[in-house]
Design an enzyme around this catalytic site. Structure first.
Site, PDB file in Angstrom:
ATOM      1  N   GLU A  98     -23.046   6.239  -2.587  1.00 58.36           N
ATOM      2  CA  GLU A  98     -23.513   7.037  -1.607  1.00 58.36           C
ATOM      3  C   GLU A  98     -22.899   8.574  -1.283  1.00 58.36           C
ATOM      4  O   GLU A  98     -23.284   9.328  -0.528  1.00 58.36           O
ATOM      5  CB  GLU A  98     -23.811   6.347  -0.334  1.00 58.36           C
ATOM      6  CG  GLU A  98     -24.939   5.161  -0.536  1.00 58.36           C
ATOM      7  CD  GLU A  98     -25.024   4.422   0.729  1.00 58.36           C
ATOM      8  OE1 GLU A  98     -24.776   4.691   2.110  1.00 58.36           O
ATOM      9  OE2 GLU A  98     -25.432   3.230   0.577  1.00 58.36           O
ATOM     10  N   GLY A 128      -4.855 -15.862  -5.755  1.00 55.34           N
ATOM     11  CA  GLY A 128      -5.359 -16.635  -6.869  1.00 55.34           C
ATOM     12  C   GLY A 128      -5.501 -18.122  -6.539  1.00 55.34           C
ATOM     13  O   GLY A 128      -6.056 -18.977  -7.421  1.00 55.34           O
ATOM     14  N   GLU A 185       0.908  -1.263   0.039  1.00 57.60           N
ATOM     15  CA  GLU A 185       0.018   0.029   0.180  1.00 57.60           C
ATOM     16  C   GLU A 185       0.999   1.373  -0.192  1.00 57.60           C
ATOM     17  O   GLU A 185       0.521   2.513   0.080  1.00 57.60           O
ATOM     18  CB  GLU A 185      -1.055  -0.096   1.150  1.00 57.60           C
ATOM     19  CG  GLU A 185      -1.952  -1.050   0.981  1.00 57.60           C
ATOM     20  CD  GLU A 185      -3.193  -1.079   2.246  1.00 57.60           C
ATOM     21  OE1 GLU A 185      -2.763  -0.230   3.174  1.00 57.60           O
ATOM     22  OE2 GLU A 185      -4.007  -1.620   1.940  1.00 57.60           O
ATOM     23  N   TYR A 217     -13.135  -7.241  -5.142  1.00 59.39           N
ATOM     24  CA  TYR A 217     -14.289  -7.001  -3.784  1.00 59.39           C
ATOM     25  C   TYR A 217     -15.685  -6.832  -4.701  1.00 59.39           C
ATOM     26  O   TYR A 217     -16.749  -7.318  -4.301  1.00 59.39           O
ATOM     27  CB  TYR A 217     -14.166  -5.914  -3.289  1.00 59.39           C
ATOM     28  CG  TYR A 217     -12.865  -6.043  -2.152  1.00 59.39           C
ATOM     29  CD1 TYR A 217     -12.796  -7.271  -1.332  1.00 59.39           C
ATOM     30  CD2 TYR A 217     -11.861  -5.094  -2.105  1.00 59.39           C
ATOM     31  CE1 TYR A 217     -11.578  -7.597  -0.588  1.00 59.39           C
ATOM     32  CE2 TYR A 217     -10.878  -5.287  -1.291  1.00 59.39           C
ATOM     33  CZ  TYR A 217     -10.860  -6.538  -0.559  1.00 59.39           C
ATOM     34  OH  TYR A 217      -9.817  -6.563   0.195  1.00 59.39           O
ATOM     35  N   GLU A 259     -10.342  -4.486   8.569  1.00 59.13           N
ATOM     36  CA  GLU A 259      -9.391  -3.619   8.530  1.00 59.13           C
ATOM     37  C   GLU A 259      -8.496  -3.972   7.446  1.00 59.13           C
ATOM     38  O   GLU A 259      -8.044  -3.256   6.721  1.00 59.13           O
ATOM     39  CB  GLU A 259      -8.782  -3.437   9.828  1.00 59.13           C
ATOM     40  CG  GLU A 259      -7.616  -2.218   9.858  1.00 59.13           C
ATOM     41  CD  GLU A 259      -8.100  -0.922   9.577  1.00 59.13           C
ATOM     42  OE1 GLU A 259      -6.995  -0.031   9.388  1.00 59.13           O
ATOM     43  OE2 GLU A 259      -9.137  -0.440   9.949  1.00 59.13           O
ATOM     44  N   VAL A 291      -3.089 -11.624   1.709  1.00 58.50           N
ATOM     45  CA  VAL A 291      -2.354 -12.713   1.221  1.00 58.50           C
ATOM     46  C   VAL A 291      -1.068 -12.702   0.429  1.00 58.50           C
ATOM     47  O   VAL A 291      -0.928 -11.854  -0.303  1.00 58.50           O
ATOM     48  CB  VAL A 291      -3.261 -13.480   0.315  1.00 58.50           C
ATOM     49  CG1 VAL A 291      -2.803 -14.888  -0.390  1.00 58.50           C
ATOM     50  CG2 VAL A 291      -4.760 -13.919   0.876  1.00 58.50           C
ATOM     51  N   ILE A 300      -7.599 -18.337  -1.086  1.00 56.69           N
ATOM     52  CA  ILE A 300      -7.166 -17.858   0.320  1.00 56.69           C
ATOM     53  C   ILE A 300      -7.910 -16.742   1.013  1.00 56.69           C
ATOM     54  O   ILE A 300      -8.376 -16.411   1.535  1.00 56.69           O
ATOM     55  CB  ILE A 300      -5.837 -17.861   0.405  1.00 56.69           C
ATOM     56  CG1 ILE A 300      -5.008 -19.270   0.449  1.00 56.69           C
ATOM     57  CG2 ILE A 300      -5.578 -17.397   1.864  1.00 56.69           C
ATOM     58  CD1 ILE A 300      -3.701 -19.441   0.222  1.00 56.69           C
TER      59      ILE A 300
END
Length: 145
Positions: free
Chosen positions: A123, A73, A27, A111, A63, A67, A76
Site C-alpha cells: 500500500e 524458537g 534494534e 511475521y 508496539e 523474547v 513463545i
C-alpha cells in the site's frame, strides 16, 4: 518447554524494563532507553495499545514483541503475538498493526510466515514521527483558543 502467557503485573516491571533494554540493544537503539533494570525471571513480553482507523474501526497496535535470544524458537513469540491478537479480537478490534525495522529480516520473515501483510510494499504507507524540537515547534503553532 512449558510457559505461561498472561497480562503483566506491577511486580513484573523489573523484568519488563530489562527486556525493553535487551530489545533496544537488538534494534541498535539502546541510547534511546531511559529506564533501568536488575535481575530477571520473565523471558518475553508483548506491549500493545488500541488505535482507531477512520475507515475500519478499532485496531490493536503491537508496539513490542520480544523474547530473550536463548528462548527463541520455542513458540513463545508466536504465543505472545497470538495472545495480543486474541485480546484485540475480544475488544472488537478488526486488525493488528505493528512495525519492523528494515534490517530485521528474521522477524519480518517470522511475521510474513504467520500471514502478516507488508503494507510498505502493498500500500506504500510511510511511518512518520514528530519528536523533540520538531514536536515542540508543531505544538507551539497550535491555535491558542
Amino acid at each position: 518447554m512449558e510457559f505461561t502467557v498472561r497480562a503483566a503485573k506491577p511486580e513484573d516491571c523489573k523484568d519488563v524494563s530489562r527486556m525493553i533494554m535487551e530489545l533496544a540493544i537488538y534494534e541498535k537503539m539502546q541510547d534511546q532507553v531511559k529506564i533501568s533494570h536488575k535481575g530477571h525471571m520473565k523471558v518475553g513480553y508483548a506491549l500493545y495499545f488500541y488505535t482507531y482507523s477512520t475507515w475500519k474501526g478499532r485496531s490493536v497496535y503491537m508496539e513490542d514483541l520480544y523474547v530473550m535470544p536463548e528462548f527463541r524458537g520455542k513458540g513463545i513469540g508466536k504465543a505472545l503475538m497470538s495472545k495480543v491478537a486474541a485480546v484485540g479480537k475480544e475488544q472488537q478490534c478488526i486488525r493488528m498493526n505493528f512495525s519492523v525495522l528494515d534490517w530485521n529480516t528474521q522477524s519480518l520473515d517470522f511475521y510474513l510466515a504467520k500471514g502478516a501483510q507488508d503494507l510498505t510494499a502493498s500500500e506504500g504507507w510511510h511511518f512518520l514521527r514528530f519528536d523533540g524540537e520538531t514536536l515542540d515547534k508543531l505544538a507551539e503553532e497550535a491555535p491558542k483558543n
